[in-house]
Design a protein around this motif. Structure first.
Motif, PDB file in Angstrom:
ATOM      1  N   ASP A 176       0.829  -1.202   0.000  1.00  0.00           N
ATOM      2  CA  ASP A 176       0.000   0.000   0.000  1.00  0.00           C
ATOM      3  C   ASP A 176       0.863   1.252   0.000  1.00  0.00           C
ATOM      4  O   ASP A 176       1.752   1.405   0.842  1.00  0.00           O
ATOM      5  N   GLY A 177       0.593   2.135  -0.957  1.00  0.00           N
ATOM      6  CA  GLY A 177       1.278   3.424  -0.991  1.00  0.00           C
ATOM      7  C   GLY A 177       2.629   3.402  -1.675  1.00  0.00           C
ATOM      8  O   GLY A 177       3.336   4.409  -1.690  1.00  0.00           O
ATOM      9  N   TRP A 178       2.980   2.252  -2.265  1.00  0.00           N
ATOM     10  CA  TRP A 178       4.281   2.124  -2.916  1.00  0.00           C
ATOM     11  C   TRP A 178       4.125   1.398  -4.249  1.00  0.00           C
ATOM     12  O   TRP A 178       3.265   0.525  -4.393  1.00  0.00           O
ATOM     13  N   ARG A 179       5.004   1.707  -5.177  1.00  0.00           N
ATOM     14  CA  ARG A 179       5.187   0.898  -6.376  1.00  0.00           C
ATOM     15  C   ARG A 179       6.511   0.160  -6.226  1.00  0.00           C
ATOM     16  O   ARG A 179       7.542   0.789  -5.975  1.00  0.00           O
ATOM     17  N   ILE A 180       6.470  -1.142  -6.331  1.00  0.00           N
ATOM     18  CA  ILE A 180       7.688  -1.935  -6.231  1.00  0.00           C
ATOM     19  C   ILE A 180       8.291  -2.016  -7.629  1.00  0.00           C
ATOM     20  O   ILE A 180       7.757  -2.669  -8.521  1.00  0.00           O
ATOM     21  N   ASP A 181       9.386  -1.333  -7.831  1.00  0.00           N
ATOM     22  CA  ASP A 181      10.000  -1.250  -9.153  1.00  0.00           C
ATOM     23  C   ASP A 181      10.818  -2.497  -9.462  1.00  0.00           C
ATOM     24  O   ASP A 181      10.647  -3.110 -10.524  1.00  0.00           O
ATOM     25  N   THR A 182      11.709  -2.853  -8.559  1.00  0.00           N
ATOM     26  CA  THR A 182      12.547  -4.046  -8.768  1.00  0.00           C
ATOM     27  C   THR A 182      12.918  -4.656  -7.419  1.00  0.00           C
ATOM     28  O   THR A 182      12.987  -3.959  -6.405  1.00  0.00           O
ATOM     29  N   ILE A 183      13.126  -5.939  -7.426  1.00  0.00           N
ATOM     30  CA  ILE A 183      13.782  -6.643  -6.315  1.00  0.00           C
ATOM     31  C   ILE A 183      14.861  -7.494  -6.963  1.00  0.00           C
ATOM     32  O   ILE A 183      14.574  -8.507  -7.604  1.00  0.00           O
ATOM     33  N   ASP A 184      16.096  -7.052  -6.837  1.00  0.00           N
ATOM     34  CA  ASP A 184      17.207  -7.687  -7.540  1.00  0.00           C
ATOM     35  C   ASP A 184      18.146  -8.397  -6.570  1.00  0.00           C
ATOM     36  O   ASP A 184      18.318  -7.972  -5.421  1.00  0.00           O
ATOM     37  N   ALA A 185      18.763  -9.458  -7.052  1.00  0.00           N
ATOM     38  CA  ALA A 185      19.808 -10.116  -6.269  1.00  0.00           C
ATOM     39  C   ALA A 185      20.975  -9.147  -6.075  1.00  0.00           C
ATOM     40  O   ALA A 185      21.311  -8.375  -6.967  1.00  0.00           O
ATOM     41  N   ALA A 186      21.567  -9.185  -4.890  1.00  0.00           N
ATOM     42  CA  ALA A 186      22.685  -8.296  -4.572  1.00  0.00           C
ATOM     43  C   ALA A 186      23.661  -9.022  -3.664  1.00  0.00           C
ATOM     44  O   ALA A 186      23.293  -9.970  -2.958  1.00  0.00           O
ATOM     45  N   THR A 187      24.897  -8.589  -3.687  1.00  0.00           N
ATOM     46  CA  THR A 187      25.912  -9.111  -2.761  1.00  0.00           C
ATOM     47  C   THR A 187      26.128  -8.093  -1.659  1.00  0.00           C
ATOM     48  O   THR A 187      26.319  -6.901  -1.912  1.00  0.00           O
ATOM     49  N   ILE A 188      26.072  -8.580  -0.414  1.00  0.00           N
ATOM     50  CA  ILE A 188      26.269  -7.730   0.757  1.00  0.00           C
ATOM     51  C   ILE A 188      27.672  -7.988   1.284  1.00  0.00           C
ATOM     52  O   ILE A 188      28.001  -9.112   1.685  1.00  0.00           O
ATOM     53  N   ASP A 189      28.507  -6.972   1.231  1.00  0.00           N
ATOM     54  CA  ASP A 189      29.862  -7.116   1.776  1.00  0.00           C
ATOM     55  C   ASP A 189      29.799  -7.129   3.295  1.00  0.00           C
ATOM     56  O   ASP A 189      28.978  -6.440   3.907  1.00  0.00           O
ATOM     57  N   SER A 190      30.669  -7.910   3.901  1.00  0.00           N
ATOM     58  CA  SER A 190      30.668  -8.080   5.349  1.00  0.00           C
ATOM     59  C   SER A 190      32.093  -8.180   5.850  1.00  0.00           C
ATOM     60  O   SER A 190      33.000  -8.587   5.114  1.00  0.00           O
ATOM     61  N   ALA A 191      32.286  -7.811   7.102  1.00  0.00           N
ATOM     62  CA  ALA A 191      33.596  -7.975   7.726  1.00  0.00           C
ATOM     63  C   ALA A 191      33.770  -9.376   8.303  1.00  0.00           C
ATOM     64  O   ALA A 191      34.820  -9.685   8.864  1.00  0.00           O
ATOM     65  N   LEU A 192      32.758 -10.230   8.162  1.00  0.00           N
ATOM     66  CA  LEU A 192      32.850 -11.590   8.685  1.00  0.00           C
ATOM     67  C   LEU A 192      33.887 -12.390   7.898  1.00  0.00           C
ATOM     68  O   LEU A 192      33.772 -12.522   6.676  1.00  0.00           O
ATOM     69  N   PRO A 193      34.884 -12.965   8.572  1.00  0.00           N
ATOM     70  CA  PRO A 193      35.909 -13.728   7.842  1.00  0.00           C
ATOM     71  C   PRO A 193      35.360 -14.996   7.205  1.00  0.00           C
ATOM     72  O   PRO A 193      35.942 -15.506   6.250  1.00  0.00           O
ATOM     73  N   VAL A 194      34.214 -15.508   7.702  1.00  0.00           N
ATOM     74  CA  VAL A 194      33.656 -16.741   7.131  1.00  0.00           C
ATOM     75  C   VAL A 194      32.985 -16.493   5.790  1.00  0.00           C
ATOM     76  O   VAL A 194      32.661 -17.423   5.074  1.00  0.00           O
ATOM     77  N   ARG A 195      32.742 -15.231   5.433  1.00  0.00           N
ATOM     78  CA  ARG A 195      32.126 -14.930   4.146  1.00  0.00           C
ATOM     79  C   ARG A 195      32.882 -13.805   3.434  1.00  0.00           C
ATOM     80  O   ARG A 195      32.307 -12.750   3.165  1.00  0.00           O
TER      81      ARG A 195
END
Length: 209
Positions: A176-195
């Motif tokens: 409600d009240g929004w137009r969803i333009d895109t939902i795209d795959a993305a990579t999230i950079d992290s300081a976690l050494p396991v990823r």
């Protein structure tokens, strides 16, 4: 030069201030903008008055400030805001940092052209999520954009379901009240050494209607 005032009545009484999250660098604080948000800035999608919601130490607000934009960041963690203001001063950038609840953005009495919310949506469930979405709607001008970055709905190194968001959850929350333009795959950079290769996520682009 930056300013970092406490906004009167900003924090809800029952909300922790999250100060201890920044006693040391948290895994999401990578010292630069998330690449998927930097790509938006490089493409000209970040413009006008910009609000970084849940700004942490301010990298996305400072990204906007570097473009010469009117940049504001809000967060509930005082230590994060102190670090954000220090970064702005060290980098010679002008940005405003306020201690404020992301569910109460209407109380700012301002509207923005672009909202950036990196790894914030997953922190809210139920009524809190509804309040957060309404808060975003109140803070962005009609036709303005909101960009969300969320963890993908799959197990994370830290485990737990709190951090997983499915695309349908985004569609339902912003129906409600929004137009969803895109939902795209993305990579999230992290300081976690396991990823070191990053964590799989979603970047949603929304327009307020």
């Amino acid at each position: 030069m930056s300013v970092s005032p406490h906004h009167p009545g900003a924090a809800a009484p029952h909300q922790p201030d999250n100060h201890n999250l920044y006693a040391g660098p948290p895994p999401w604080d990578i010292g630069r903008p998330q690449p998927t948000f930097q790509a938006l800035a490089d493409a000209g999608a970040v413009h006008g008055r910009v609000l970084d919601v849940g700004c942490g130490t301010g990298e996305h607000a400072l990204m906007a400030a570097r473009l010469g934009l009117d940049a504001t960041g809000i967060d509930l963690a005082p230590r994060a805001l102190e670090l954000a203001a220090k970064k702005a001063e060290e980098r010679g950038l002008t940005a405003r940092f306020l201690r404020h609840d992301a569910r109460l953005l209407a109380d700012l009495g301002e509207t923005f052209d672009v909202l950036l919310a990196s790894l914030v949506l997953h922190g809210f469930r139920g009524q809190d999520r509804e309040a957060f979405v309404k808060s975003l709607h109140a803070a962005v001008r009609p036709g303005g954009r909101c960009f969300l970055l969320c963890f993908r709905d799959e197990p994370l190194p830290t485990s737990g379901s709190t951090h997983r968001v499915a695309p349908q959850e985004v569609r339902t929350a912003f129906a409600d009240g929004w137009r969803i333009d895109t939902i795209d795959a993305a990579t999230i950079d992290s300081a976690l050494p396991v990823r070191p290769e990053g964590i799989r996520g979603w970047r949603a682009a929304l327009t307020r209607i």
